[in-house]
Scaffold this motif. Structure first.
Motif, mmCIF file in Angstrom:
data_model
loop_
_atom_site.group_PDB
_atom_site.id
_atom_site.type_symbol
_atom_site.label_atom_id
_atom_site.label_comp_id
_atom_site.label_asym_id
_atom_site.label_seq_id
_atom_site.Cartn_x
_atom_site.Cartn_y
_atom_site.Cartn_z
ATOM 1 N N TYR A 657 0.846 -1.190 0.000
ATOM 2 C CA TYR A 657 0.000 0.000 0.000
ATOM 3 C C TYR A 657 0.883 1.242 0.000
ATOM 4 N N PRO A 658 0.581 2.223 -0.851
ATOM 5 C CA PRO A 658 1.420 3.431 -0.906
ATOM 6 C C PRO A 658 1.330 4.214 0.403
ATOM 7 N N PRO A 659 2.272 5.094 0.661
ATOM 8 C CA PRO A 659 2.308 5.815 1.947
ATOM 9 C C PRO A 659 1.269 6.925 2.038
ATOM 10 N N VAL A 660 0.007 6.560 1.904
ATOM 11 C CA VAL A 660 -1.069 7.548 2.073
ATOM 12 C C VAL A 660 -1.518 7.612 3.521
ATOM 13 N N THR A 661 -1.002 6.692 4.356
ATOM 14 C CA THR A 661 -1.270 6.697 5.790
ATOM 15 C C THR A 661 0.059 6.598 6.525
ATOM 16 N N LYS A 662 0.028 6.893 7.810
ATOM 17 C CA LYS A 662 1.247 6.814 8.614
ATOM 18 C C LYS A 662 1.664 5.371 8.860
ATOM 19 N N GLU A 663 0.709 4.484 8.905
ATOM 20 C CA GLU A 663 0.990 3.075 9.144
ATOM 21 C C GLU A 663 1.309 2.385 7.827
ATOM 22 N N SER A 664 2.238 1.445 7.857
ATOM 23 C CA SER A 664 2.648 0.714 6.663
ATOM 24 C C SER A 664 1.764 -0.521 6.499
ATOM 25 N N PHE A 665 1.163 -0.649 5.312
ATOM 26 C CA PHE A 665 0.216 -1.734 5.072
ATOM 27 C C PHE A 665 0.583 -2.547 3.839
ATOM 28 N N MET A 666 0.062 -3.781 3.843
ATOM 29 C CA MET A 666 -0.022 -4.604 2.643
ATOM 30 C C MET A 666 -1.499 -4.673 2.257
ATOM 31 N N LEU A 667 -1.776 -4.560 0.972
ATOM 32 C CA LEU A 667 -3.148 -4.623 0.480
ATOM 33 C C LEU A 667 -3.363 -5.971 -0.204
ATOM 34 N N VAL A 668 -4.360 -6.710 0.262
ATOM 35 C CA VAL A 668 -4.682 -8.029 -0.289
ATOM 36 C C VAL A 668 -6.125 -8.020 -0.761
ATOM 37 N N VAL A 669 -6.358 -8.517 -1.972
ATOM 38 C CA VAL A 669 -7.722 -8.678 -2.477
ATOM 39 C C VAL A 669 -8.052 -10.168 -2.495
ATOM 40 N N ASN A 670 -9.343 -10.489 -2.306
ATOM 41 C CA ASN A 670 -9.737 -11.897 -2.284
ATOM 42 C C ASN A 670 -10.930 -12.137 -3.192
ATOM 43 N N ASP A 671 -11.349 -13.399 -3.252
ATOM 44 C CA ASP A 671 -12.407 -13.773 -4.190
ATOM 45 C C ASP A 671 -13.795 -13.444 -3.683
ATOM 46 N N GLN A 672 -13.898 -12.814 -2.515
ATOM 47 C CA GLN A 672 -15.193 -12.387 -1.988
ATOM 48 C C GLN A 672 -15.388 -10.883 -2.155
ATOM 49 N N TYR A 673 -14.669 -10.299 -3.097
ATOM 50 C CA TYR A 673 -14.788 -8.879 -3.453
ATOM 51 C C TYR A 673 -14.394 -7.972 -2.287
ATOM 52 N N LYS A 674 -13.463 -8.432 -1.470
ATOM 53 C CA LYS A 674 -12.988 -7.630 -0.349
ATOM 54 C C LYS A 674 -11.540 -7.229 -0.574
ATOM 55 N N MET A 675 -11.205 -6.046 -0.054
ATOM 56 C CA MET A 675 -9.831 -5.555 -0.042
ATOM 57 C C MET A 675 -9.443 -5.388 1.422
#
Length: 1004
Positions: A657-675
């Motif tokens: 996830y780009p640094p649009v927040t102070k916390e560092s994230f990983m973005l995962v998408v799944n087959d239930q249409y969730k991010m």
């Protein structure tokens, strides 16, 4: 009820996106040319008069032959308001002022590749070389003189067949998708002038042709029972003039053509049967004469294509044995008047063996019959079927199409470079230049004056899965399964280097290193080639090969010191760059089978504190694995952590996830249409958000790098099964912040973004094409702003909006939770608040029809608790109504409760009962509930089932205290049937708000 209502809201959004092109095409083509009239400024009466006059002119002119509409006299006072179709010339299409609009968030800018199964047509003269070909669902008009393309977009499915009029003015395209459209385009302006919807309800269109005067279309359907239909596309009618149903014994008719001398006659053929047709305004008659090996005691072979002779009596059909079958009209002896002869009543007159090689193409031009064969030869025969000239030195694959220029050749007296024909006199053979396409996606322009060849297209002939963008230059590398690797300058629109690998070398994936100096190519045989990006030559003497299966992912670390691959055997391999004798080499740091299902994502990142590289892999087994690069060494790859990140959803892809927040994230998408956002250090799920819902889940995504273009926000490019889209970051579940367009109807295999974020590239896999999309984030921002701000978009995702019953129900539950928290029977003064404690959140969710698991409840509570932790260092203990609404929208199932999932569970766990349904024994079900997953205790089972079935309506365990263990077991036996089916479980036991008769799948 509430979930199903919300499900309907999602379906409407998806449906509107799916039929966008169809509705747009209908808007443009309704009453075809009438709506193309530019009638701004005219009164309503003047508009009607204007469109009617244009329609009359068009119908009258097409009675005789196709005409140039710009030559028809018209009212000068209305000249500035005339239709672009009416005033267009052959140069209009590529005039700068008429270039396609780029006001959409994504605009198709260029296409690489073509559909090799569809003929290529030459549509303009020889001084201005322009051809048209099919590319997935788009017809591409390509001007090689200007190096420009114009894309005819209107189909929602891949084009299955295409034809052009004799004068090259009109282009007809058809498909076999659910909408089954036929679209007629004006090649001068690129405007669709007529659309026929649902032309062949069963199977779509497999063959299409246009009459000599361009007034009529003939189509062959692809259903089990094939239909041949004639259409008058110059009228507003959507129905065919006449139809004929064919017998299945004729085989699949896949070729059709009109008699150029008499448009009431047609011919079609399959590999085994040729059929002749005669039609009028009310009927379509056909005759299928026999021709087999016994007819002339000769081997016939499979039929390829058929044509009519220069008159209307004879016809010819090419075969795979190099023969031409000659057909002639049968004149019965009893017929006295020639007018009584049925011209479609033909029989095989003779079988001419004209060449050794199988004929794949047969056409007529000027006074010659032209054939193409499996050896890439093009031959010309005269009316007596005597060979006049041939081109045999092309060294081509089997010919797929031959399209000769309509521009007449310069007289031989003024030219001396034309070859001599095969006659005794040896006359000069002056013929128009022509376009040849082959089965390996090669297109040649043959200049007959001096027999000069010009290669104008050489595209992948097999599946394209591998694409990669250069990290700092406008270059795109495209690799295909036929071993072809090409690098394009996508701004100049030219390929400047290519390489063909050996036999069996199928390129599966590509990656540039961050410096752009080297490129890694992974192949289906498990090998890896390290290439120089300038020459495409191998950097290593031998390719790296440690995998037995296909390489599926390949990536470089940010410092270019590591190279990681994932293969078909669910294994990750790591290489480290070392210097040996002043030459860079790659040392194997080991292989690790860290997953038991296919790996969906393999990515490098950097440590937050030391900037050292990190390597992670994510599989369909829901396991996120991080590798210990610091402690790994040659032949010893270590794993530092392995975390199960989801309970039931299958992950599809992971990005940082780009640094649009102070916390560092990983973005995962799944087959239930969730991010889902996971903390990059702790791997804790920090936020769950509703992803784009456009027919299928996101399969891959990349963050656009737009920082150098004065754009403060970040954006995400993503692909679904058949679409490409853009998403505004940060994500919050707002559906108006994302959009998609159909890019590859038969499936998108890969996605890549340019280094500056201005372009997105999609690969179509088996359709052998790559499409380049121009991004316009300002347009996407405008779309998002029109959807409203704050909570307005989320109100719109509830049934009835803010004034509907569902929102009122939510408000009631929200304030009831405050009463419940303060005590239902308390006599103290009530403290009215806009917040509720977090412990009440799961109860309200279940009251609204969303039944989260315990892990999902924990994720929701963690999301609220730590929402402000980075900023304030404190945990949140309460939630307001607005935030709860967002939490509910983002966490609930995207399509509500689905009976299909329950039936699938019973298919897996149950057995077939007497009625043919799958059922589970009561004892087995209770044992599963107590031992598997988030298991329940016996007391909890008794409490829940007694409450559901009305024995203990108030809930709680007070009513059950009088039962001992044996009594509880007996109570469960009394409440629950012996054998439980899916319908009994959902309807009678749980009373879920789903219908037992609904479709198994509630979403696309």
């Amino acid at each position: 009820m509430n979930e199903n209502a919300t499900n309907g809201s999602h379906k409407e959004r998806d449906k509107s996106e799916e039929v966008y092109h169809q509705q747009r095409s209908l808007e443009i083509t309704e009453q075809h040319i009438q709506l193309n009239v530019q009638n701004l400024g005219l009164s309503d009466e003047e508009k009607v008069q204007k469109t009617e006059s244009v329609e009359v002119v068009k119908q009258e002119d097409l009675e005789g032959k196709a005409v140039d509409l710009s030559s028809v006299p018209h009212d000068e006072s209305a000249a500035e308001n005339e239709s672009l179709v009416y005033t267009a010339t052959p140069r209009t299409l590529f005039e700068e002022g008429d270039s396609p609009s780029t006001s959409n968030p994504l605009t198709l800018s260029w296409t690489f590749g073509m559909n090799k199964a569809i003929p290529v047509f030459n549509i303009q003269d020889e001084d201005h070389q322009v051809i048209v070909y099919a590319c997935a669902q788009t017809a591409v008009i390509h001007d090689f003189s200007l190096n420009r393309q114009r894309h005819l977009q209107g189909h929602c499915s891949c084009i299955s067949c295409m034809c052009v009029s004799e004068d090259r003015r009109w282009i007809a395209t058809a498909d076999r998708g659910p909408e089954r459209q036929i679209i007629i385009w004006d090649s001068f302006s690129g405007i669709p002038v007529h659309t026929i919807f649902n032309s062949h309800p069963e199977g779509g269109v497999v063959a299409i042709t246009m009459s000599q005067n361009a007034k009529y279309l003939a189509t062959v359907g692809g259903g089990i029972v094939q239909c041949v239909r004639i259409w008058d596309w110059t009228t507003a009618s959507r129905e065919p003039i006449c139809t004929a149903e064919l017998d299945a014994q004729f085989g699949i008719q896949n070729y059709i053509t009109f008699n150029p001398q008499e448009q009431t006659q047609l011919i079609t053929n399959s590999e085994t049967q040729v059929i002749f047709y005669l039609w009028n305004e009310s009927s379509l008659e056909y005759f299928a004469p026999p021709l087999n090996n016994k007819t002339f005691n000769k081997l016939v072979g499979a039929f390829s294509q058929s044509v009519f002779d220069f008159g209307s009596v004879r016809a010819l059909t090419g075969t795979s044995e190099g023969k031409l079958a000659v057909w002639e009209t049968v004149v019965p002896k009893s017929v006295k008047a020639i007018s009584s002869v049925k011209p479609h009543n033909k029989k095989a007159l003779k079988l001419m063996h004209v060449q050794k090689d199988a004929i794949t193409v047969l056409t007529v031009h000027d006074r010659y019959f032209v054939t193409g064969d499996v050896r890439g030869h093009v031959k010309f025969y005269d009316e007596q079927l005597e060979l006049i000239h041939w081109y045999s030195d092309f060294n081509l694959a089997p010919i797929k199409s031959i399209s000769l220029s309509k521009c007449a050749p310069v007289p031989a007296s003024n030219k001396t470079k034309y070859p001599q024909d095969c006659s005794i006199k040896g006359n000069q053979f002056s013929i128009s230049n022509f376009i040849v396409s082959t089965t390996d996606a090669l297109v040649l322009h043959v200049l007959t004056d001096g027999t000069r060849l010009k290669k104008i297209l050489q595209e992948p002939s097999e599946a394209v899965h591998a694409i990669a963008c250069h990290p700092c230059k406008p270059h795109i590398a495209i690799g295909s399964y036929n071993g072809l690797l090409k690098v394009w300058d996508y701004k100049q629109r030219n390929s400047f280097i290519s390489r063909i690998f050996g036999k069996g070398k199928r390129v599966k994936c590509l990656a540039y290193d961050p410096s752009g100096v080297i490129m890694a190519a992974g192949f289906t045989d498990g090998s890896i080639h390290i290439l120089d990006t300038v020459t495409l030559e191998d950097e290593l003497q031998e390719p790296l090969k440690y995998a037995r299966g296909s390489i599926t992912h390949i990536n470089f670390s940010n410092d270019s010191q590591y190279l990681a691959t994932a293969d078909q055997e669910f294994t990750v391999t790591l290489f480290k760059r070392i210097l040996q004798n002043d030459r860079a080499d790659w040392e194997n740091y080991g292989r690790y089978r860290s997953h038991y299902k296919p790996i969906k994502s393999l990515t490098f990142a950097t440590q937050l504190d030391s900037k050292e590289p990190r390597l992670l892999s994510l599989g369909m087994d829901r396991i996120l694995v991080e590798y210990d690069l610091a402690n790994s060494k040659k032949d010893q790859l270590h794993v530092s952590s392995s975390d199960r990140i989801d309970q039931s959803a299958v992950p599809q892809y992971l990005v940082w996830y780009p640094p649009v927040t102070k916390e560092s994230f990983m973005l995962v998408v799944n087959d239930q249409y969730k991010m889902k956002l996971y903390n990059s250090t702790t791997k804790m799920c920090r936020k769950t958000l509703l992803g784009p819902i456009f027919g299928s889940p996101i399969r891959k995504m990349e963050v656009l790098a737009l920082q150098n273009h004065g754009v403060d926000k970040s954006y995400l490019a993503y692909m679904t099964d058949d679409k490409v889209g853009l998403q505004i970051l940060p994500i919050d579940g707002n559906p108006h912040k994302s959009m998609t367009v159909i890019c590859h109807p038969d499936g998108v295999s890969n996605l890549a973004c340019s280094h500056d974020g201005c372009y997105i590239f999609t690969a179509g896999g088996d359709d052998c094409t790559v499409m380049m999309w121009k991004t316009n984030v300002q347009s996407l921002e405008a779309i998002a702003s029109l959807g409203g701000s704050d909570l307005i978009p989320f109100y719109g995702m509830l049934e009835g909006g803010r004034d509907g019953e569902l929102f009122k129900e939510l408000e009631n539950y929200f304030y009831y939770a405050q009463l419940r928290n303060q005590g239902i029977n308390t006599m103290e003064t009530r403290q009215v608040s806009t917040h509720i404690p977090l412990k009440e959140v799961p109860f309200i969710m279940r009251a609204l029809g969303f039944y989260p698991s315990e892990q999902e409840v924990e994720n929701m509570l963690n999301e609220i608790k730590f929402n402000e932790y980075v900023d304030s260092g404190k945990q949140v203990t309460h939630i307001n109504l607005g935030d709860f609404l967002k939490l509910y929208i983002n966490h609930r199932p995207a399509f509500g409760l689905c009976m299909g999932e329950i039936h699938h569970a019973f298919q897996v766990l149950g057995f077939a009962c007497g009625k043919g349904e799958q059922s589970i024994n009561r004892g087995e079900l209770l044992e599963l509930l107590q031992t598997k997953g988030e298991h329940l205790t016996e007391d909890e089972l008794a409490e829940y089932f007694s409450t559901l079935l009305g024995v203990n309506p108030e809930g709680g365990s007070s009513e059950l205290e009088k039962y001992d263990s044996a009594g509880i077991s007996q109570l469960l036996e009394d409440l629950i049937p012996e054998d439980i089916t899916a319908d009994v479980f959902s309807g009678e036991l749980l009373s879920l708000p789903v219908s037992a008769n609904e479709n198994e799948e509630q979403h696309p």
